[in-house]
Design a protein around this motif. Sequence first.
Motif: not given
Length: 327
Positions: A202, A205, A211-213, A235, A237-238
């Motif tokens: 995380s 922004t 913004r998570y990954g 997408k 960014s989720e």
Amino acid sequence: MQKYGSNAYNSQTIAPQPPAKAKRRLLSKLLSAGQAALPFHRTHQQIPQSILEDMTPERWREMEQEDDGDFQYNWNEQFIQIYVPQLWGRLYLFLAALAKVIVLYISIFIMIIQIAIIPATHYDILGFISSSIWYLEWIFIPSALIWAQFELSTNFRTNLWFLRPRLLFEFNRQTGMVTLYRPGRLVRFSHPFVEFDCVLTSAPTQLGFMRYGLMLVHRYQGYRRGIPAALLLSKLSEPRDEMLRLWNFIQCYMDVSQPLPDMLALEAGRLNDPTTAKVDKKTGRTPRYWRDMDKATFAQTIRQTVRTYPDPMMGETIPVVADRESC
């Protein structure tokens, strides 16, 4: 029908994994930066909504017709492959877009400006012709050629090699291996799925939103790179829950003790997967359940599927590593 390899991931028969001993590993850096490690768990048929919506039945049927029923997708019962644009391809796409703007807009604007300033040059027609020829030779014609080539290659599907995306990583259900590739399809590393730790990343922004990954990091090697699993989502960014659903989906896909995740992109390969074929035969599942849906039914089914599993991390935790704290 394909058979599973010796390294295939089976959540029912996981041998205890030893703790990691490598120092200064990517996992340690991520966790020290406040990122969260996600456990292995007993999964269910929960799939990220963005993955479910990424391919529609209408689009799938169109591609089947275009390829005369021999349509091959990079998500199937054997593997999930993720491709990314090549560096030269990105540069070419930028040049093609710039060339289109030059031909359609900038050239007209420049010609209007040149004609408007003719009186200021005391009607120097020779100078006007000379500058126009220079612009045509060095800017307009090269731009027109680049744009024309791009349009032709797009319409006739004859893209240059550097426009084709390159394979970045692969989850292989049949072999149980997770592979990261270099350019040219050279293997950077390849290891069994159970040897990877999953990290929910995380970062804020510029607007203050999170913004998570999702990153898969090998537990035993000091690689500086991991598997950017969040690229499975269409997408950039989720929300956090979607990332948790994605981790559940990846485990479900790799777990040969249970059927493939029930979704459109994987439906064509269900009969070729041993575990899935047995379950579908027992339940009498319609082979083209997703592919023959109309638009309204597809949207309604997705909404119902997402509501069925409200907790993305529901399920018993599986103790994969013998001593997780030492990792």
